[in-house]
Write an enzyme that holds these catalytic residues in place. Structure first.
Site, short mmCIF file in Angstrom:
data_model
loop_
_atom_site.label_atom_id
_atom_site.label_comp_id
_atom_site.label_asym_id
_atom_site.label_seq_id
_atom_site.Cartn_x
_atom_site.Cartn_y
_atom_site.Cartn_z
N ARG A 91 1.23 14.53 13.34
CA ARG A 91 1.72 14.30 11.98
C ARG A 91 1.80 15.57 11.12
O ARG A 91 1.10 15.70 10.11
CB ARG A 91 0.90 13.22 11.29
CG ARG A 91 0.90 11.93 12.08
CD ARG A 91 0.17 10.83 11.37
NE ARG A 91 0.90 10.30 10.23
CZ ARG A 91 0.40 9.40 9.39
NH1 ARG A 91 -0.82 8.96 9.56
NH2 ARG A 91 1.12 8.96 8.39
N ASP B 206 4.50 0.39 12.17
CA ASP B 206 3.28 -0.19 11.59
C ASP B 206 3.06 -1.65 11.98
O ASP B 206 2.05 -2.24 11.59
CB ASP B 206 3.31 -0.06 10.06
CG ASP B 206 3.16 1.38 9.59
OD1 ASP B 206 2.78 2.23 10.42
OD2 ASP B 206 3.42 1.65 8.40
N ARG C 13 -8.66 -0.15 4.27
CA ARG C 13 -7.67 0.79 3.75
C ARG C 13 -6.35 0.09 3.46
O ARG C 13 -5.61 0.53 2.59
CB ARG C 13 -7.41 1.91 4.77
CG ARG C 13 -8.58 2.81 5.01
CD ARG C 13 -8.22 3.94 5.93
NE ARG C 13 -7.19 4.80 5.31
CZ ARG C 13 -6.83 5.97 5.78
NH1 ARG C 13 -7.39 6.45 6.87
NH2 ARG C 13 -5.90 6.68 5.17
N LYS D 101 0.83 -1.21 0.00
CA LYS D 101 0.00 0.00 0.00
C LYS D 101 0.87 1.26 0.00
O LYS D 101 0.69 2.17 -0.81
CB LYS D 101 -0.90 0.01 1.24
CG LYS D 101 -1.57 1.36 1.51
CD LYS D 101 -2.42 1.35 2.76
CE LYS D 101 -1.70 1.55 4.06
NZ LYS D 101 -1.44 2.94 4.46
N ASN D 102 1.80 1.33 0.94
CA ASN D 102 2.54 2.58 1.11
C ASN D 102 3.53 2.85 -0.01
O ASN D 102 3.92 3.99 -0.23
CB ASN D 102 3.22 2.62 2.48
CG ASN D 102 2.19 2.82 3.59
OD1 ASN D 102 1.04 3.18 3.32
ND2 ASN D 102 2.59 2.56 4.83
N CYS E 80 -4.30 13.18 12.92
CA CYS E 80 -5.04 11.94 12.74
C CYS E 80 -4.96 11.14 14.02
O CYS E 80 -4.36 11.56 14.99
CB CYS E 80 -4.53 11.16 11.54
SG CYS E 80 -3.00 10.31 11.83
C1 EPZ Z 1 4.55 6.73 6.49
O1 EPZ Z 1 3.85 7.84 7.01
C2 EPZ Z 1 3.52 5.63 6.33
N1 EPZ Z 1 2.48 6.08 5.44
C3 EPZ Z 1 2.95 5.28 7.69
O2 EPZ Z 1 2.08 4.18 7.49
C4 EPZ Z 1 4.09 4.86 8.62
O3 EPZ Z 1 3.57 4.62 9.91
C5 EPZ Z 1 5.14 5.97 8.69
O4 EPZ Z 1 5.59 6.30 7.35
C6 EPZ Z 1 6.37 5.60 9.52
O5 EPZ Z 1 6.96 4.45 9.01
C7 EPZ Z 1 2.67 6.05 4.11
O6 EPZ Z 1 3.71 5.66 3.61
C8 EPZ Z 1 1.53 6.46 3.26
P1 EPZ Z 1 6.81 9.95 8.54
P2 EPZ Z 1 4.52 9.30 7.00
O7 EPZ Z 1 6.82 11.22 7.78
O8 EPZ Z 1 5.34 9.42 5.78
C9 EPZ Z 1 7.05 13.27 11.97
C10 EPZ Z 1 0.18 2.81 7.96
O9 EPZ Z 1 -0.43 2.27 8.92
N2 EPZ Z 1 7.04 14.27 10.88
O10 EPZ Z 1 7.95 9.01 8.37
O11 EPZ Z 1 3.45 10.27 7.26
C11 EPZ Z 1 5.74 12.52 12.08
O12 EPZ Z 1 4.77 13.22 12.80
C12 EPZ Z 1 0.88 4.09 8.20
O13 EPZ Z 1 0.23 2.34 6.82
C13 EPZ Z 1 7.21 15.59 11.18
O14 EPZ Z 1 7.37 16.00 12.35
O15 EPZ Z 1 5.44 9.18 8.28
C14 EPZ Z 1 6.19 11.23 12.74
O16 EPZ Z 1 6.29 11.43 14.13
C15 EPZ Z 1 0.30 5.06 9.10
N3 EPZ Z 1 7.16 16.51 10.15
C16 EPZ Z 1 7.59 10.99 12.16
O17 EPZ Z 1 7.99 12.28 11.65
C17 EPZ Z 1 7.01 16.12 8.84
O18 EPZ Z 1 6.98 16.99 7.96
C18 EPZ Z 1 7.66 10.00 11.03
O19 EPZ Z 1 6.65 10.29 10.08
C19 EPZ Z 1 6.86 14.76 8.55
C20 EPZ Z 1 6.88 13.84 9.60
#
Ligand code: EPZ
Length: 424
Positions: free
Chosen positions: A123, A308, A400, A22-23, A118
């Protein structure tokens, strides 16, 4: 609203095919915005999030065709007719922010709704925005939207992520393929989905090196072309189904699974007393007899233990012979499954980012519900091992991210069915 009914207590034996990720698919689809020729993605998963991304791309003027019952997606962006990603779609799925980098890189302007918080945490998307600014984008945040401009195009830059972000790495990687000059993304995410995106972009003509390490170097090119690319195996679906025979006992082969995709997770499973072996077609996971051993888990960016899989791992450890600690370091609010598991008889205490799980001898079925897809599937796993019936409500979360969950599990002997509520 549909729910899933599980009658627990069956050992699982059989084979489960693992779908495309998916991701990965959610970042490969917007990559099609980078060029005027179609991008064909094979091994696509059939999930509601993928349909949401298709609807978003269609709203921007792309043509999206789902062939072979949705296994193959052809995304054509001959022209981006509308550069505004609307709140109505973005609020449903945060990955919508991934259209920002490609639209800006190709046409020099884009408007994308800010996603908002969310269930699993605040996030923010500040890193996506800071990286694009470093590449020369002018950003204005108003009315809940990012208004982005780069009238003379994006230019290559060195950008160091202050923390690892999967989505921001993907957005900037896509944007950099069409920027003028060289971009270096430092402290980049190393997830298999990033590697898959880089491979796809390279098939489209991009010049990229270093994906899978913490520094990715991209040499911008003037244009990209269409390509065909197979979506990488879903490591989170893989890990989830590896836990099914682990929690119930039995032996299941995960077709298409590869240990390298889930190394840190597989290592923790083995410490818990679960056997994991490579086969010609995938991975075989078994637990014959004896209690599950407690293990400690700390989530971290890849190659660490994936956030995840934390909820699903917790379901397993509720039945361990002793005390386990799970520390969640990626998302601040990702223990919403703990009180639901407790309703099934689990002993879990959450303090800040750490859950302490004291194993019990048995779980008991209960009506439960969850607030995100990984939490939902953790309740299904618990239900497979519990005595009696577990009914998991809000199945739309599951849809999803898990394709035909009830079919895949019942093929291995699970008693699980979808209950469709008829509208009154
Ligand atoms: C991706 O989300 C995945 N989603 C998530 O999958 C997964 O949990 C996550 O990576 C971590 O592995 C997709 O790929 C669509 P991040 P993403 O940016 O990219 C902080 C699932 O169940 N952050 O790596 O949104 C953020 O808040 C899910 O399939 C900032 O502070 O995750 C988090 O604490 C849900 N500022 C950390 O970084 C930013 O601009 C990591 O988030 C971006 C992120």
């Amino acid at each position: 609203m549909d729910s899933i009914l599980v009658r627990g207590g069956q050992r699982l034996n059989g084979r489960i095919p693992i779908s495309g990720a998916k991701n990965a698919c959610l970042t490969l689809m917007p990559a099609a915005l980078l060029c005027d020729e179609p991008l064909t993605l094979t091994n696509a998963p059939r999930l509601s999030d993928i349909r949401t991304m298709a609807a978003l791309l269609e709203s921007l003027g792309c043509e999206v065709a789902a062939l072979q019952q949705g296994r193959v997606l052809v995304v054509g962006a001959e022209r981006i007719a509308n550069h505004r990603a609307d709140y109505e779609i973005v609020r449903k799925m945060r990955a919508s922010i991934l259209v920002l980098g490609p639209m800006l890189a190709r046409d020099g302007h884009a408007e994308v709704s800010l996603p908002g918080g969310c269930a699993i945490g605040a996030r923010p998307v500040d890193l996506h925005l800071a990286g694009l600014e470093a590449m020369g984008a002018e950003l204005d945040l108003r009315d809940g939207y990012v208004h982005a401009k780069a009238p003379r195009g994006l230019r290559g830059a060195d950008f160091t992520f202050p923390m690892v972000s999967v989505g921001a790495t993907e957005n900037l990687l896509m944007a950099a393929t069409l920027a003028k000059g060289t971009t270096r993304l430092i402290n980049a995410a190393r997830e298999p989905e990033i590697v898959d995106l880089a491979r796809c972009l390279r098939r489209m003509g991009a010049q990229i090196a270093g994906e899978g390490t913490d520094t990715i170097e991209i040499q911008g090119v003037a244009r990209l072309s269409g390509a065909t690319h197979p979506v990488v195996t879903d490591r989170i679906e893989l890990g989830t189904y590896m836990l099914a025979p682990a929690i119930t006992g039995g032996e299941v082969e995960l077709l298409g699974g590869k240990r390298e995709l889930v190394e840190a997770f597989a290592e923790r499973l083995e410490v818990a007393g679960i056997e994991v072996a490579d086969t010609a077609d995938g991975l075989r996971v078994s637990r014959q007899n004896g209690r599950i051993r407690p293990v400690d888990v700390v989530t971290a960016p890849h190659p660490g233990f994936p956030t995840d899989l934390q909820a699903q791992m917790m379901a397993l450890l509720t039945l361990a012979d002793g005390v386990s600690h799970l520390e969640e370091r990626i998302f601040e609010n990702r223990f919403m499954h703990a009180p639901e598991l407790a309703r099934m008889g689990a002993h879990i205490e959450v303090h800040g980012g750490t859950a302490t799980v004291t194993g019990v001898e048995r779980l008991r079925g209960a009506p439960v519900m969850a607030t995100d897809l990984r939490a939902s599937v953790s309740l299904i796993l618990a239900g497979l091992a519990a005595e009696g019936e577990t009914r998991v409500a809000r199945v739309y979360h599951l849809d999803r991210g898990y394709e035909r969950v009830e079919e895949k599990l019942s093929a291995c002997g699970a008693r699980i069915e979808r209950i469709t509520e008829k509208a009154a």
